[in-house]
Design an enzyme around this catalytic site. Structure first.
Site, PDB file in Angstrom:
ATOM      1  N   GLU A 190       0.015  32.310 -43.922  1.00  0.00           N
ATOM      2  CA  GLU A 190       1.094  33.135 -43.386  1.00  0.00           C
ATOM      3  C   GLU A 190       2.296  32.288 -42.965  1.00  0.00           C
ATOM      4  OE1 GLU A 190      -2.400  35.566 -43.592  1.00  0.00           O
ATOM      5  OE2 GLU A 190      -2.101  33.609 -42.665  1.00  0.00           O
ATOM      6  N   ALA A 204      -1.155  42.687 -39.685  1.00  0.00           N
ATOM      7  CA  ALA A 204      -0.291  42.232 -38.598  1.00  0.00           C
ATOM      8  C   ALA A 204      -1.049  41.364 -37.607  1.00  0.00           C
ATOM      9  CB  ALA A 204       0.311  43.431 -37.865  1.00  0.00           C
ATOM     10  N   ASP A 205      -2.368  41.479 -37.593  1.00  0.00           N
ATOM     11  CA  ASP A 205      -3.173  40.687 -36.675  1.00  0.00           C
ATOM     12  C   ASP A 205      -2.967  39.181 -36.873  1.00  0.00           C
ATOM     13  OD1 ASP A 205      -5.354  42.940 -35.655  1.00  0.00           O
ATOM     14  OD2 ASP A 205      -4.684  43.237 -37.716  1.00  0.00           O
ATOM     15  N   PHE A 206      -2.508  38.782 -38.051  1.00  0.00           N
ATOM     16  CA  PHE A 206      -2.322  37.360 -38.342  1.00  0.00           C
ATOM     17  C   PHE A 206      -0.895  36.890 -38.072  1.00  0.00           C
ATOM     18  CE2 PHE A 206      -5.475  38.684 -41.820  1.00  0.00           C
ATOM     19  CZ  PHE A 206      -6.548  38.637 -40.936  1.00  0.00           C
ATOM     20  N   ILE A 207      -0.107  37.729 -37.447  1.00  0.00           N
ATOM     21  CA  ILE A 207       1.300  37.400 -37.241  1.00  0.00           C
ATOM     22  C   ILE A 207       1.485  36.246 -36.254  1.00  0.00           C
ATOM     23  CG2 ILE A 207       1.844  38.938 -35.304  1.00  0.00           C
ATOM     24  CD1 ILE A 207       4.338  39.817 -36.972  1.00  0.00           C
ATOM     25  N   HIS A 245      -8.796  42.732 -36.330  1.00  0.00           N
ATOM     26  CA  HIS A 245      -8.204  43.531 -37.404  1.00  0.00           C
ATOM     27  C   HIS A 245      -7.777  44.924 -36.942  1.00  0.00           C
ATOM     28  CE1 HIS A 245     -10.439  40.451 -39.655  1.00  0.00           C
ATOM     29  NE2 HIS A 245      -9.578  40.664 -40.625  1.00  0.00           N
TER      30      HIS A 245
END
Length: 334
Positions: free
Chosen positions: A61, A85-88, A130
């Protein structure tokens, strides 16, 4: 203008096709958007028409958003898909110190037309990594817009407007929205990036909501009108940066009561910012305390029973309406 029934996934895919056909500088990068068509099918078959303007990237990302920032500064119009979006959090330096600051740091000489698509919200039994709603983290970062659609129609309209905007836009799209169907007008539609919508008029209490939670609010509004004669004015926020305070203020001046409902954690959420603004500016109009409905302050559990306990439901919204209007708690069936 005729309307059709599309899923949210189909509507946003249509937005991508229209904007990519209209402007050769629009491209999309992400993980599994070619091989899988996007995890929710929102990019299916774009590769066939647009070729190298649709690319799968490594699972990084940081590299993905960094590449988007560089491409936007060079004159392209990247749409970057974050998968979840959890990995933002991995991309925060690129967002906080680069994407949001570049136009200011260059004295307005550089534009940064980048759209960051970030599927957020509860994914059934997706557990703590997640199923998060993280939009409030970005309310305190000047230099970016943050929009959150709630229907297929404004999903398409907001995405098209975001792609054409010269500023970076974070586009949070709820994971549960992609299969949801709704009317979508034929042809070009553009939804303003800074304007809320009054989706139902009422005179007794104002509810501000957004994203998939708006569906629950509208269901509850219909119920309390039939059961108690309470007329709820419902506002779809659509944008949280900026917040359309004028639309909210006009409604609260009419109803004298305000409830903010979102799926995100209640503590530190968007509702707190809206509540503060209303109390600061409309104290003399309020007939009851401003109330908030949101998730509990815990990581999202995998257990179905515990997952349901964490997130607000229709029952809690009804109880909050009765508390605002009649100043009493209630446990009801819906």
């Amino acid at each position: 203008m005729s309307k059709r029934i599309l899923t949210f996934s189909e509507a946003t895919r249509e937005a991508m096709i229209e904007e990519m056909r209209a402007d050769q500088e629009v491209f999309v990068f992400g993980e599994d958007i070619v091989k899988q068509g996007g995890i929710f099918g929102q990019f299916s078959n774009l590769k066939e028409e647009f070729g190298e303007r649709v690319r799968d990237t490594p699972i990084s990302e940081t590299a993905l958003v960094g590449a988007g920032v560089g491409a936007a500064l060079a004159g392209a119009k990247p749409v970057i898909d974050l998968h979840f979006a959890d990995f933002i959090g991995i991309t925060m330096d690129e967002i906080l110190n680069q994407m949001a600051k570049a136009r200011y740091m260059f004295g307005g000489q550089a534009e940064l037309p980048l759209v960051l698509r970030a599927p957020d919200g509860l994914m059934k039994h997706g557990a703590a990594q997640h199923s998060q709603s993280l939009e409030a983290l970005f309310m305190g970062i000047p230099g970016i817009r943050v929009v959150i659609p709630s229907t297929p129609a404004n999903g398409k309209g907001l995405l098209k407007s975001a792609i054409q905007d010269p500023n970076p836009v974070i586009y949070f799209e709820h994971k549960g929205l992609f299969p949801v169907t709704g009317e979508v007008p034929e042809g070009e539609i553009y939804t303003p990036l800074d304007k809320a919508e009054v989706v139902q008029t009422g005179s007794d209490v104002t509810i501000v909501s957004y994203s998939l939670m708006l569906t629950k609010v509208l269901k509850v509004a219909e119920y309390v009108k039939a059961k108690y004669g309470i007329r709820v004015e419902v506002i779809d926020l659509r944008s949280i940066v900026p917040i359309d305070t004028e639309t909210i203020y006009q409604s609260v001046k009419k109803t004298g009561r305000l409830i903010i409902v979102h799926e995100a954690i209640k503590i530190g959420g968007v509702g707190g910012e809206i509540a503060a603004r209303v109390v600061e500016n409309l104290w003399e109009y309020l007939e009851a305390p401003v109330l908030r409905v949101g998730a509990k302050f815990v990581p999202v559990p995998f257990s179905p029973a515990m997952e349901s306990f964490v997130f607000p439901d229709e029952q809690e919204i009804i109880s909050t309406i009765l508390k605002s209007v009649y100043k009493k708690e209630a446990v009801l069936e819906i």
